[in-house]
Write a protein that holds these residues in place. Structure first.
Motif, PDB file in Angstrom:
ATOM      1  N   GLU A   3       0.415   6.788   2.637  1.00 21.15           N
ATOM      2  CA  GLU A   3       0.563   5.371   2.246  1.00 21.15           C
ATOM      3  C   GLU A   3       0.351   5.208   0.747  1.00 21.15           C
ATOM      4  O   GLU A   3       1.052   4.456   0.080  1.00 21.15           O
ATOM      5  N   SER A   4      -0.648   5.951   0.230  1.00 20.08           N
ATOM      6  CA  SER A   4      -0.936   5.888  -1.204  1.00 20.08           C
ATOM      7  C   SER A   4       0.269   6.402  -2.003  1.00 20.08           C
ATOM      8  O   SER A   4       0.672   5.795  -2.995  1.00 20.08           O
ATOM      9  N   ARG A   7       2.959   3.816  -2.163  1.00 19.12           N
ATOM     10  CA  ARG A   7       2.687   2.747  -3.139  1.00 19.12           C
ATOM     11  C   ARG A   7       2.969   3.253  -4.560  1.00 19.12           C
ATOM     12  O   ARG A   7       3.544   2.546  -5.382  1.00 19.12           O
ATOM     13  N   LEU A  95      -2.539  -2.485  -3.796  1.00 13.50           N
ATOM     14  CA  LEU A  95      -2.553  -1.130  -4.374  1.00 13.50           C
ATOM     15  C   LEU A  95      -3.760  -1.029  -5.303  1.00 13.50           C
ATOM     16  O   LEU A  95      -4.235  -2.040  -5.819  1.00 13.50           O
ATOM     17  N   GLU A  99      -3.386   3.872  -8.629  1.00 16.81           N
ATOM     18  CA  GLU A  99      -2.046   4.086  -8.059  1.00 16.81           C
ATOM     19  C   GLU A  99      -0.992   3.454  -8.973  1.00 16.81           C
ATOM     20  O   GLU A  99       0.099   4.009  -9.146  1.00 16.81           O
TER      21      GLU A  99
ATOM     22  N   ARG B  76      -8.522  -3.026  -0.996  1.00 21.20           N
ATOM     23  CA  ARG B  76      -7.085  -2.946  -0.783  1.00 21.20           C
ATOM     24  C   ARG B  76      -6.662  -3.468   0.582  1.00 21.20           C
ATOM     25  O   ARG B  76      -5.626  -4.108   0.726  1.00 21.20           O
ATOM     26  N   GLN B  80      -4.054  -6.580   1.303  1.00 21.04           N
ATOM     27  CA  GLN B  80      -2.889  -6.458   2.185  1.00 21.04           C
ATOM     28  C   GLN B  80      -2.632  -7.775   2.932  1.00 21.04           C
ATOM     29  O   GLN B  80      -1.491  -8.073   3.281  1.00 21.04           O
ATOM     30  N   ARG B 106       7.508  -2.924  -0.303  1.00 19.95           N
ATOM     31  CA  ARG B 106       7.085  -1.511  -0.285  1.00 19.95           C
ATOM     32  C   ARG B 106       5.579  -1.408  -0.480  1.00 19.95           C
ATOM     33  O   ARG B 106       4.907  -0.614   0.181  1.00 19.95           O
ATOM     34  N   LEU B 107       5.040  -2.216  -1.436  1.00 19.92           N
ATOM     35  CA  LEU B 107       3.600  -2.165  -1.690  1.00 19.92           C
ATOM     36  C   LEU B 107       2.806  -2.626  -0.465  1.00 19.92           C
ATOM     37  O   LEU B 107       1.680  -2.201  -0.247  1.00 19.92           O
TER      38      LEU B 107
END
Lengths: 268, 313
Positions: A3-4, A7, A95, A99, B76, B80, B106-107
Motif C-alpha cells: 500500500e505504501s 501511494r 499518505l 512517502e 494515516r 483515510q 490512488r492515495l
C-alpha cells in the motif's frame, strides 16, 4: 508495504506528469538532439574520426542537458509545491510525509530514465547514420550519466527541503563542480598541500562530498597507462555496479536527511 | 461520539529576522460530534485556518492536543476517513479534473474502476462533467472550488473538513455546495467547515463555534447562542402626514422608505399601541417585523468583546 509503494507511485506518477508536461524540458532535450545532429557536421570536418566526435559530443551533451534538468527540476520538486500551495491539499491525504518525498524523487528518477533513454536512442540513430556502432561501452557510459543525474537530484531535494530554490541550485551546482574536480583536489591535497592543515581540510572535504568524477571518467586513467575512453578501453559492469551502489548509498543518505527535515516542517 | 476533539490548542509563530512572536491560537478547545454540521466562525485572522491546518497535519501545535476520528492528528488511517478542502485551493494545474481525482483516489487506495466511477459521479455532482478533461489551469476560481470539493469527497470520508467552501462561488454554486453539505449529513457524515458568510452558517449548522483573536468565544447550537428576546419591531404602514405626527414614538424612530412609512418600536406592546393608533387614524398597516438577535449581531458583539479584552488590539 505494498500500500505504501502504491501511494509513493501515485505521487511519482504525478511528478512524472508534471515534468513531462513542462515545455522547458522539451526545449532542453531538443537542444541535446540538435547537438547530436551538429556532431554529424563536425564529424565530417574531422579526419576519419566521425563516430568518435559524435560519441564524445553526444555523451557530453547528454550529461550537460541532463545536469541542467536534474538541477533545476530537482530544486523545484519541493519548492514548487510550497510556492503554489499544492502541499496544502496533498499532505492531508492518506499518505505519510516520507512517502510524499520518496514519490517526488521516484517520479523525477523515472523522468531521468526516460530522458537518458530518449537521448541514447537518438545518439544511437545518429551513430548508425555515420556507420558507427552504439556499443556496450556507450551503454555503460550512459548508465553512469544516469546515476550521476540521480545523485544530483537527491542533493537538490536535500537542499530544497530547507532552503530556497535559488540557494538550493547554488549549493547543488557548487557540490557538482567540486565533485567533478575531486581527482585534481585530491592530487593537490596529497601533493603541494601535503602535511599542511589546508591539505588535511581539503582531503576531508573531498572524502565527504560526492565524487562526481567517478561518474564521468572518460579521459581518466585507472592503472597509470590506459586512458579510459568509450572508443577503446572503458570500465566494465563491475565498476558501474560499484558506482551504482555508491550513488544509492550517498543519494539515500541525502533523501533520509531531507525526510527528517521535511517531517517536522510547518506548512504555513 | 466526538469525531474531532481539540484541547488547549496553542500555536505561536515566530516571524522575521527578529523572531517576532505571533500568538495565532491561545488555548482553543472544542469537540465535534458524529453526524453534525459544525460551523467554525470568526473574522479574518481569528485563527480558523490555523486550527484547521493543525487538524490536517500541515502545522504542528505549540501546545495542546488534537484528535481526529479518535486518533492523534497525522495518523494515516484516520486521514483515510477524512476529506479536506483547503481555503483558496491550489491544485496541480497541469492535470485535468479527472487526472486529479484519479491521483487522489490512488492515495485513498481505490481500485481503477472505483476511481473512474467515483470521479464521474462527483464531477457530475459538482457540475464539472463537461470540463473533466480540461487542464485545471483553464478553470475559473469557482470551478477550482468545485473540483476541490470533489477531491475532498472521493474517498467517501466520514468527516469532511471544508475551509471557506463557499469562497469564490456564485449564488448558484453556493446553493449547490449547501445542498451537498446537507446531503452529506443525511448520509451520516460529519461536516466541519469554516466560514465568515454568516447566512450559510445560519442555514446549515447544527452547532457553531466563534473564534476571535485565537480564542474560542462561544460554542453551541445557534438557538442557544442567539438571544430569543425581541430587540425591536418595525411597523411599516401608509397614511397621511397628519397621522404620522400622531404615531411618532420618539426621535429618529420614524422614517420613509420605498415600502412605506416605518416606525421602529422597542417591543410588541408598543407595536400594538402604534398599530391601533394607525388603524384608528385611518392609516393602513403593511408589515410588522420583529427583530431577534442575528448571528451577525452575535458575531460582531463577540468580535468587539474580543478586541476590547485584547491588550494588543
Amino acid at each position: 508495504m505494498i500500500e505504501s509503494l502504491q501511494r509513493i507511485w501515485a505521487i511519482a506518477l504525478n511528478t512524472f506528469r508534471e515534468t513531462t508536461r513542462n515545455r522547458v524540458l522539451y526545449v532542453l532535450v531538443l537542444f541535446a538532439v540538435a547537438l547530436m545532429a551538429f556532431s554529424l557536421v563536425l564529424g565530417q570536418l574531422s579526419l576519419h574520426e566521425n563516430t568518435r566526435v559524435i560519441k564524445d559530443l553526444g555523451l557530453a551533451g547528454m550529461s550537460a542537458v541532463g545536469l541542467v534538468i536534474a538541477l533545476f527540476v530537482g530544486v523545484n520538486l519541493l519548492s514548487k509545491e510550497l510556492d503554489r500551495k499544492t502541499v496544502f491539499f496533498v499532505i492531508p491525504k492518506p499518505l505519510d510525509r516520507h512517502e510524499f518525498l520518496l514519490g517526488k524523487f521516484v517520479g523525477m528518477a523515472v523522468t531521468l530514465v526516460v530522458l537518458v533513454a530518449v537521448m541514447s536512442l537518438t545518439l544511437a540513430g545518429v551513430l548508425a547514420i555515420e556507420g558507427g556502432s552504439h556499443n556496450i561501452a556507450m551503454i555503460r557510459a550512459e548508465a553512469l550519466v544516469l546515476l550521476e543525474l540521480m545523485l544530483v537530484t537527491a542533493l537538490a531535494l536535500l537542499f530544497s527541503s530547507f532552503s530556497s530554490p535559488y540557494l538550493s541550485a547554488m549549493f547543488t551546482a557548487s557540490l557538482w563542480v567540486i565533485g567533478r574536480n575531486s581527482v585534481e583536489l585530491r592530487t593537490l591535497a596529497s601533493g603541494k598541500l601535503a602535511g599542511t592543515p589546508a591539505g588535511a581540510v581539503l582531503e576531508t572535504i573531498t572524502a565527504l562530498l560526492p565524487d562526481f568524477h567517478a561518474f564521468y571518467i572518460s579521459g581518466a586513467s585507472i592503472d597509470g597507462d590506459t586512458t579510459l575512453s568509450v572508443h577503446e578501453s572503458f570500465v566494465g559492469w563491475g565498476y558501474v555496479a560499484e558506482i551504482a551502489l555508491y550513488a544509492f548509498l550517498y543519494g539515500g543518505m541525502c533523501i533520509a536527511v531531507a525526510i527528517v527535515l521535511f517531517r517536522r516542517r510547518d506548512f504555513t | 461520539m466526538a469525531v474531532l476533539e481539540v484541547e488547549g490548542l496553542r500555536k505561536t509563530f515566530f516571524r522575521g529576522f527578529l523572531r517576532r512572536r505571533t500568538e495565532a491560537l491561545r488555548g482553543v478547545g472544542l469537540s465535534v460530534d458524529a453526524g453534525e454540521i459544525f460551523g467554525f466562525l470568526g473574522p479574518n485572522g481569528a485563527g480558523k485556518t490555523t486550527t484547521i491546518k493543525i487538524l490536517m497535519g500541515l502545522i504542528f501545535p505549540t501546545a495542546g492536543s488534537a484528535n481526529v476520528l479518535g486518533a492523534p492528528v497525522g495518523d494515516r488511517r484516520a486521514k483515510q476517513r477524512v476529506g479536506y478542502l483547503p481555503e483558496n485551493p491550489y491544485f496541480y494545474d497541469y492535470l485535468s479534473a479527472r487526472e486529479l481525482l484519479d491521483m487522489v483516489g490512488r492515495l485513498h487506495g481505490l481500485t481503477a474502476s472505483d476511481r473512474r466511477r467515483r470521479s464521474d459521479d462527483l464531477l457530475a455532482k459538482v457540475g464539472l462533467a463537461h470540463a473533466a478533461t480540461r487542464p485545471l489551469r483553464s478553470y475559473s476560481k469557482g470551478m477550482l472550488q468545485r473540483v476541490g470539493l470533489a477531491q475532498a469527497l472521493i474517498g467517501d470520508p466520514e468527516l469532511v473538513v471544508l475551509d471557506e467552501p463557499m469562497s469564490g462561488l456564485d449564488p448558484i454554486g453556493r446553493k449547490e455546495v449547501r445542498d451537498i453539505i446537507v446531503e452529506l449529513r443525511q448520509r451520516g457524515k460529519t461536516v466541519f467547515f469554516s466560514t465568515h458568510i454568516l447566512s450559510d452558517a445560519t442555514m446549515l449548522c447544527d452547532r457553531v463555534a466563534i473564534i476571535v483573536r485565537g480564542e474560542l468565544r462561544d460554542t453551541g447550537p445557534l438557538g442557544a447562542l442567539l438571544s430569543p428576546k425581541i430587540a425591536g419591531v418595525d411597523v411599516v404602514w401608509e397614511g397621511d402626514d397628519h397621522l404620522a405626527r400622531e404615531v411618532v414614538v420618539g426621535p429618529g424612530a420614524h422614517e420613509r422608505t420605498s415600502e412605506g412609512r416605518v416606525v421602529r418600536v422597542e417591543d410588541l406592546d408598543q407595536a400594538n399601541s402604534v398599530v391601533a393608533a394607525i388603524v384608528k387614524g385611518g392609516g393602513r398597516v403593511l408589515q410588522l417585523t420583529p427583530h431577534r438577535q442575528s448571528l451577525e449581531e452575535l458575531f460582531v458583539h463577540e468580535a468587539r468583546a474580543g478586541g476590547k479584552e485584547d491588550p494588543s488590539a
